[in-house]
Design a protein around this motif. Structure first.
Motif, PDB file in Angstrom:
ATOM      1  N   SER A  48     -27.027  15.583  37.163  1.00  0.00           N
ATOM      2  CA  SER A  48     -27.941  14.594  37.571  1.00  0.00           C
ATOM      3  C   SER A  48     -27.717  13.046  37.008  1.00  0.00           C
ATOM      4  O   SER A  48     -27.376  13.129  35.932  1.00  0.00           O
ATOM      5  N   LEU A  49     -27.742  12.261  37.997  1.00  0.00           N
ATOM      6  CA  LEU A  49     -27.712  10.759  37.620  1.00  0.00           C
ATOM      7  C   LEU A  49     -28.866  10.199  37.718  1.00  0.00           C
ATOM      8  O   LEU A  49     -29.854  10.642  38.559  1.00  0.00           O
ATOM      9  N   TYR A  50     -29.192   9.118  36.762  1.00  0.00           N
ATOM     10  CA  TYR A  50     -30.360   8.475  36.677  1.00  0.00           C
ATOM     11  C   TYR A  50     -30.155   6.931  36.774  1.00  0.00           C
ATOM     12  O   TYR A  50     -29.219   6.286  36.480  1.00  0.00           O
ATOM     13  N   THR A  51     -31.503   6.191  36.868  1.00  0.00           N
ATOM     14  CA  THR A  51     -31.463   4.753  36.913  1.00  0.00           C
ATOM     15  C   THR A  51     -32.385   4.363  35.986  1.00  0.00           C
ATOM     16  O   THR A  51     -33.371   5.164  35.658  1.00  0.00           O
ATOM     17  N   PHE A  52     -32.443   3.372  35.260  1.00  0.00           N
ATOM     18  CA  PHE A  52     -33.131   2.721  34.322  1.00  0.00           C
ATOM     19  C   PHE A  52     -34.094   1.534  34.577  1.00  0.00           C
ATOM     20  O   PHE A  52     -33.172   0.557  35.181  1.00  0.00           O
ATOM     21  N   ASP A  53     -34.965   1.429  34.620  1.00  0.00           N
ATOM     22  CA  ASP A  53     -35.942   0.466  35.168  1.00  0.00           C
ATOM     23  C   ASP A  53     -35.652  -0.995  34.293  1.00  0.00           C
ATOM     24  O   ASP A  53     -35.848  -2.169  34.895  1.00  0.00           O
ATOM     25  N   LYS A  54     -35.122  -0.786  33.098  1.00  0.00           N
ATOM     26  CA  LYS A  54     -34.986  -2.042  32.360  1.00  0.00           C
ATOM     27  C   LYS A  54     -33.437  -2.910  32.688  1.00  0.00           C
ATOM     28  O   LYS A  54     -33.314  -3.829  32.173  1.00  0.00           O
ATOM     29  N   ASP A  55     -32.850  -2.352  33.501  1.00  0.00           N
ATOM     30  CA  ASP A  55     -31.876  -2.547  34.196  1.00  0.00           C
ATOM     31  C   ASP A  55     -31.942  -3.761  35.126  1.00  0.00           C
ATOM     32  O   ASP A  55     -33.162  -3.593  35.682  1.00  0.00           O
ATOM     33  N   ALA A  56     -30.760  -4.460  35.397  1.00  0.00           N
ATOM     34  CA  ALA A  56     -30.884  -5.512  36.587  1.00  0.00           C
ATOM     35  C   ALA A  56     -29.809  -5.145  37.452  1.00  0.00           C
ATOM     36  O   ALA A  56     -28.691  -4.507  37.055  1.00  0.00           O
ATOM     37  N   VAL A 121     -38.840   9.945  32.022  1.00  0.00           N
ATOM     38  CA  VAL A 121     -38.812   9.890  30.775  1.00  0.00           C
ATOM     39  C   VAL A 121     -39.114   8.562  30.504  1.00  0.00           C
ATOM     40  O   VAL A 121     -38.780   7.449  30.811  1.00  0.00           O
ATOM     41  N   GLY A 122     -40.175   8.297  29.664  1.00  0.00           N
ATOM     42  CA  GLY A 122     -40.724   6.934  29.118  1.00  0.00           C
ATOM     43  C   GLY A 122     -41.102   5.966  30.218  1.00  0.00           C
ATOM     44  O   GLY A 122     -41.493   4.657  30.220  1.00  0.00           O
ATOM     45  N   GLY A 123     -41.663   6.642  31.353  1.00  0.00           N
ATOM     46  CA  GLY A 123     -41.624   5.794  32.700  1.00  0.00           C
ATOM     47  C   GLY A 123     -40.706   4.801  33.171  1.00  0.00           C
ATOM     48  O   GLY A 123     -41.172   4.075  34.015  1.00  0.00           O
ATOM     49  N   VAL A 124     -39.598   5.038  32.628  1.00  0.00           N
ATOM     50  CA  VAL A 124     -38.650   4.004  33.020  1.00  0.00           C
ATOM     51  C   VAL A 124     -37.367   4.589  33.531  1.00  0.00           C
ATOM     52  O   VAL A 124     -36.263   4.184  33.940  1.00  0.00           O
TER      53      VAL A 124
END
Length: 130
Positions: A48-56, A121-124
């Motif tokens: 599975s692949l994920y995205t990170f809220d802290k990225d732009a 995870v971590g909400g992000v």
């Protein structure tokens, strides 16, 4: 009769462990797969692949310890953008796949194809979905 039942059960188990891919993108580097949380983007191995809220869009902000826990989905040399899949240049010059501009990552906690333990995870961190 019992032999027939055991054979049928074993055949079902054998097919249950093989991921069923729905789509193929980025020259096979990215696929889609049905999981317990619906259809998600995966790497070629079904992870599975994920995205990170802290990225732009177009920028990865996951380096150091973050990138150990959340390895970037790197692109092979000469990879080309494909539809909604683009490439992000990391600080070391390597290329990372992105979906709709957002860099894509794996999660060290996922152990087999179809695992989705990194979602939330971590909400992000979130599963990458079409």
């Amino acid at each position: 009769m019992n032999k027939l039942i055991v054979s049928a059960l074993l055949a079902g188990l054998a097919t249950a462990t093989v991921p069923a891919f729905a789509e193929d993108y980025a020259s096979g580097a990215i696929k889609t797969m049905d999981t317990a949380k619906g259809e998600v983007l995966t790497d070629a191995k079904g992870m599975s692949l994920y995205t990170f809220d802290k990225d732009a869009a177009g920028v990865s902000n996951c380096y150091g310890d973050c990138a150990v826990k959340w390895p970037p989905v790197t692109a092979a040399a000469g990879a080309m953008a494909d539809d909604e899949f683009s490439l992000v240049t990391r600080k070391d010059g390597s290329q990372q796949w992105a979906f709709k501009g957002m860099p894509l990552y794996l999660w060290q906690g996922d152990k087999k194809p179809g695992d989705v333990s990194g979602d939330g995870v971590g909400g992000v961190w979130h599963l990458a979905k079409e």
